[in-house]
Motif scaffolding. Structure first.
Motif, PDB file in Angstrom:
ATOM      1  N   PRO A 203      -8.007   0.524  21.156  1.00 27.60           N
ATOM      2  CA  PRO A 203      -8.070  -0.656  21.039  1.00 27.60           C
ATOM      3  C   PRO A 203      -9.527  -1.229  20.084  1.00 27.60           C
ATOM      4  N   THR A 204     -10.700  -0.849  19.752  1.00 31.63           N
ATOM      5  CA  THR A 204     -11.725  -0.461  19.182  1.00 31.63           C
ATOM      6  C   THR A 204     -11.535   0.454  17.732  1.00 31.63           C
ATOM      7  N   VAL A 205     -10.855   1.260  17.932  1.00 34.64           N
ATOM      8  CA  VAL A 205     -10.017   2.298  16.517  1.00 34.64           C
ATOM      9  C   VAL A 205      -9.090   0.604  16.145  1.00 34.64           C
ATOM     10  N   ILE A 206      -8.567   0.063  16.673  1.00 38.32           N
ATOM     11  CA  ILE A 206      -7.055  -0.863  16.364  1.00 38.32           C
ATOM     12  C   ILE A 206      -7.709  -1.972  15.317  1.00 38.32           C
ATOM     13  N   LEU A 207      -8.691  -2.610  16.256  1.00 40.49           N
ATOM     14  CA  LEU A 207      -9.571  -3.322  15.262  1.00 40.49           C
ATOM     15  C   LEU A 207     -10.530  -2.950  14.206  1.00 40.49           C
ATOM     16  N   ALA A 208     -10.952  -2.043  14.138  1.00 45.00           N
ATOM     17  CA  ALA A 208     -11.292  -1.305  13.191  1.00 45.00           C
ATOM     18  C   ALA A 208     -11.168  -1.048  12.067  1.00 45.00           C
ATOM     19  N   THR A 209      -9.209  -0.829  12.387  1.00 41.76           N
ATOM     20  CA  THR A 209      -8.342  -0.498  11.357  1.00 41.76           C
ATOM     21  C   THR A 209      -7.646  -1.798  10.271  1.00 41.76           C
ATOM     22  N   CYS A 210      -7.467  -2.723  11.096  1.00 39.93           N
ATOM     23  CA  CYS A 210      -7.644  -4.132  10.993  1.00 39.93           C
ATOM     24  C   CYS A 210      -8.866  -4.984  10.055  1.00 39.93           C
ATOM     25  N   ILE A 211      -9.603  -5.001  10.486  1.00 41.83           N
ATOM     26  CA  ILE A 211     -10.868  -5.160   9.726  1.00 41.83           C
ATOM     27  C   ILE A 211     -10.778  -4.387   8.329  1.00 41.83           C
ATOM     28  N   ASN A 212     -11.080  -2.629   8.556  1.00 39.54           N
ATOM     29  CA  ASN A 212     -10.727  -2.369   6.959  1.00 39.54           C
ATOM     30  C   ASN A 212      -9.325  -2.763   6.280  1.00 39.54           C
ATOM     31  N   SER A 213      -8.370  -3.274   6.714  1.00 42.36           N
ATOM     32  CA  SER A 213      -7.577  -3.471   6.092  1.00 42.36           C
ATOM     33  C   SER A 213      -7.722  -4.366   5.195  1.00 42.36           C
ATOM     34  N   VAL A 214      -8.182  -5.631   5.984  1.00 47.71           N
ATOM     35  CA  VAL A 214      -8.601  -6.835   5.368  1.00 47.71           C
ATOM     36  C   VAL A 214      -9.984  -6.510   4.273  1.00 47.71           C
ATOM     37  N   GLY A 215     -10.929  -5.415   4.567  1.00 49.85           N
ATOM     38  CA  GLY A 215     -11.901  -5.299   3.963  1.00 49.85           C
ATOM     39  C   GLY A 215     -11.530  -5.089   2.523  1.00 49.85           C
ATOM     40  N   MET A 216     -10.012  -4.403   2.221  1.00 40.21           N
ATOM     41  CA  MET A 216      -9.739  -3.015   1.439  1.00 40.21           C
ATOM     42  C   MET A 216      -9.021  -3.964   0.403  1.00 40.21           C
ATOM     43  N   VAL A 217      -8.069  -5.438   1.470  1.00 36.08           N
ATOM     44  CA  VAL A 217      -7.956  -6.360   0.173  1.00 36.08           C
ATOM     45  C   VAL A 217      -9.194  -6.690  -0.884  1.00 36.08           C
ATOM     46  N   PHE A 218     -10.359  -7.773  -0.243  1.00 33.32           N
ATOM     47  CA  PHE A 218     -11.237  -8.236  -0.612  1.00 33.32           C
ATOM     48  C   PHE A 218     -12.132  -6.909  -1.800  1.00 33.32           C
ATOM     49  N   THR A 219     -12.147  -5.745  -1.338  1.00 37.42           N
ATOM     50  CA  THR A 219     -12.617  -4.538  -1.868  1.00 37.42           C
ATOM     51  C   THR A 219     -12.071  -4.673  -3.120  1.00 37.42           C
ATOM     52  N   LEU A 220     -10.763  -3.986  -3.242  1.00 33.79           N
ATOM     53  CA  LEU A 220      -9.829  -3.996  -4.867  1.00 33.79           C
ATOM     54  C   LEU A 220     -10.090  -5.297  -5.159  1.00 33.79           C
ATOM     55  N   LYS A 221      -9.727  -6.704  -5.626  1.00 37.88           N
ATOM     56  CA  LYS A 221     -10.107  -7.771  -5.894  1.00 37.88           C
ATOM     57  C   LYS A 221     -11.152  -7.875  -6.441  1.00 37.88           C
ATOM     58  N   MET A 222     -12.487  -7.328  -6.249  1.00 36.76           N
ATOM     59  CA  MET A 222     -13.827  -6.992  -6.469  1.00 36.76           C
ATOM     60  C   MET A 222     -14.209  -5.796  -7.856  1.00 36.76           C
ATOM     61  N   LEU A 223     -13.730  -4.825  -7.269  1.00 34.25           N
ATOM     62  CA  LEU A 223     -12.931  -3.514  -8.008  1.00 34.25           C
ATOM     63  C   LEU A 223     -12.710  -3.705  -9.103  1.00 34.25           C
ATOM     64  N   ASN A 224     -10.853  -4.671  -9.458  1.00 34.30           N
ATOM     65  CA  ASN A 224     -10.355  -5.054 -10.141  1.00 34.30           C
ATOM     66  C   ASN A 224     -10.867  -6.091 -11.235  1.00 34.30           C
ATOM     67  N   ARG A 225     -11.063  -6.609 -10.881  1.00 35.49           N
ATOM     68  CA  ARG A 225     -12.553  -7.915 -11.570  1.00 35.49           C
ATOM     69  C   ARG A 225     -12.695  -6.648 -12.294  1.00 35.49           C
ATOM     70  N   ALA A 226     -13.731  -6.285 -11.749  1.00 37.09           N
ATOM     71  CA  ALA A 226     -15.030  -5.482 -12.061  1.00 37.09           C
ATOM     72  C   ALA A 226     -14.238  -4.109 -13.793  1.00 37.09           C
ATOM     73  N   ILE A 227     -13.637  -3.723 -12.758  1.00 33.17           N
ATOM     74  CA  ILE A 227     -12.642  -2.681 -13.867  1.00 33.17           C
ATOM     75  C   ILE A 227     -12.468  -3.656 -15.329  1.00 33.17           C
ATOM     76  N   LYS A 228     -11.661  -5.118 -14.679  1.00 34.03           N
ATOM     77  CA  LYS A 228     -11.397  -5.821 -16.078  1.00 34.03           C
ATOM     78  C   LYS A 228     -12.630  -5.813 -16.636  1.00 34.03           C
ATOM     79  N   TYR A 229     -13.476  -6.277 -16.512  1.00 32.78           N
ATOM     80  CA  TYR A 229     -14.841  -6.863 -17.436  1.00 32.78           C
ATOM     81  C   TYR A 229     -15.611  -5.921 -17.924  1.00 32.78           C
TER      82      TYR A 229
END
Length: 166
Positions: free
Chosen positions: A138-164
């Motif tokens: 279950p900790t693997v499942i929890l880490a999977t969910c945390i990383n997936s949500v973290g990727m949403v925020f990471t992609l937003k930051m990276l796409n904004r940085a690439i744009k600028y």
């Protein structure tokens, strides 16, 4: 592979290392692997297979150095190499790039699931687990969910940085 991509990969892996180091433990020394998240981001803009292997090895070394899982150094090292290969092949088959957010998030989910499963299996075989596989999964499942949500925020930051940056 350009120098710009090498430098970006180095910065991303360093940021992942820092986040991995300061993230709290959940159960039996396991914690979300933010270095893995940054490894996935690096793999989205890699064209050269040799660089994929290097990213996997470096990620494995860095994660092994910061693991809090008892005896988790070798399983972490091997896990990152296997996971980098899986993610690279998955991204090539489905033509997933950094600008395809849904594809990257799905890849993060599957890659983290593969990484956690491989790590637990290797730890079980090599050093034993501090609890049963079923109790730790279950900790693997929890880490999977945390990383997936973290990727949403990471992609937003990276796409904004690439744009600028352009």
């Amino acid at each position: 592979m350009t120098l710009k991509k090498f430098v970006l990969s180095s910065v991303l892996l360093a940021a992942g290392l820092l986040l991995h180091q300061i993230s709290p433990n959940f159960i039996f020394g396991m914690k979300p692997d933010f270095l893995l998240l940054m490894m996935f981001v690096c793999l989205t803009f890699v064209e050269d297979y040799k660089f994929v292997f290097v990213i996997g090895v470096i990620s494995g070394i860095l994660t092994a150095l910061t693991t809090t899982f008892p005896g988790g150094q070798i399983p972490n090292f091997i896990d990152k190499i296997i996971t980098s290969q899986f993610v690279y092949i998955f991204m090539k088959i489905f033509n997933i790039k950094l600008d395809k957010s849904k594809g990257v998030i799905i890849t993060t989910f599957l890659g983290t699931l593969v990484s956690g499963t491989v790590f637990l299996l290797l730890a079980l075989i090599m050093v034993g687990l501090p609890a049963s596989f079923a109790a730790l999964y279950p900790t693997v499942i929890l880490a999977t969910c945390i990383n997936s949500v973290g990727m949403v925020f990471t992609l937003k930051m990276l796409n904004r940085a690439i744009k600028y940056a352009h």
